[in-house]
Motif scaffolding. Structure first.
Motif: not given
Length: 265
Positions: A156-169, A171-175
């Motif tokens: 659940s951590f891995l799946i939720g984290g991947i979802g947040l990363l995709l959303t971040s990319f 909205l904001d692109g790659v840091p």
């Protein structure tokens, strides 16, 4: 950037939990075929939506304010367990504890701009995060009855984290800026997430939501203290209205805790 940090934190924490559990079991662990859907739903609610709302809200309000509002997640957890999942019964003490806790939240929101310190939008986002957190408590208790709680936590951590990363990319692109202090802080946050949240989910597997949620009520106390120390918000931490709000929340903690202690005797 906040969503990227949250996504990396939970994705890496999920990998660590899965690897440690796999080493302990001497095989690559994963949810049973019928439990993948549960892991996805828990990951989206407990990690994905929860922290998306939380970091958006935190960017628009203060640490003191968000810490007190976040306490509502524990009351939401109890109410959801009673009213939706019907896994627990509501009692007079439990209802009074919830009312006092929400009273503390109302004080921080209605006391005036000197307490709000942010915006209505920020407060609403933190409340949405608290709803997701409260819902995830009952989800964890229900789903962990059919799956290893540690395995469920890791995926659940891995799946939720991947979802947040995709959303971040999106909205904001790659840091583009990464330095050693940032890496060290990230490592610290990953370890906290991997250990603390896994223990939390294991506790929910073996105990009622209300019993575990009691300990989460300490969040506003530590949040206010740490915000005063590290964020320079001592003025808000010592404000009479904030202290009244904390007193109400702590009274709610005490009442629910006394109820649980009495029930065990």
């Amino acid at each position: 950037m906040q969503l990227f940090v949250a996504g990396m934190r939970f994705a890496l924490a999920g990998v660590i939990v899965i690897l440690i559990r796999s080493l302990a079991c001497k095989r690559l662990v994963h949810p049973a075929p019928g439990n993948w859907g549960r892991a996805v739903k828990l990951g989206l609610v407990q990690t994905g939506f929860h922290y998306m709302f939380y970091y958006i809200g935190l960017a628009n309000t203060t640490g003191v304010h968000s810490a007190i509002i976040t306490a509502s997640s524990n009351f939401f957890g109890i109410l959801i367990a009673v009213l939706i999942y019907r896994s627990e019964k509501m009692t007079g003490r439990k209802a009074l504890g919830c009312l006092l806790g929400f009273g503390g939240i109302l004080v921080t929101n209605l006391a005036g701009s000197s307490i709000a310190g942010g915006s209505l939008f920020g407060d609403l986002m933190v409340i949405c995060a608290s709803l997701c957190s409260g819902l995830s408590m009952s989800m964890t208790r229900k789903y962990a009855a059919h799956e290893d709680a540690v395995v469920l936590s890791g995926y659940s951590f891995l799946i939720g984290g991947i979802g947040l990363l995709l959303t971040s990319f999106l909205l904001d692109g790659v840091p583009r800026q990464v330095n050693l202090p940032a890496i060290l802080i990230m490592g610290y946050m990953v370890l906290i997430c991997a250990v603390a949240y896994t223990i939390w989910n294991v506790l929910l597997k073996h105990n009622s939501v209300g019993k575990v949620a009691v300990f989460g009520f300490l969040t506003p106390v530590f949040g206010v203290i740490l915000s005063a120390i590290f964020l320079g918000e001592a003025g808000q931490a010592l404000n009479i209205f904030t202290l009244i709000a904390l007193l109400l929340v702590c009274c709610g903690i005490l009442i629910v805790n006394v109820h649980k202690h009495t029930a065990r005797q």
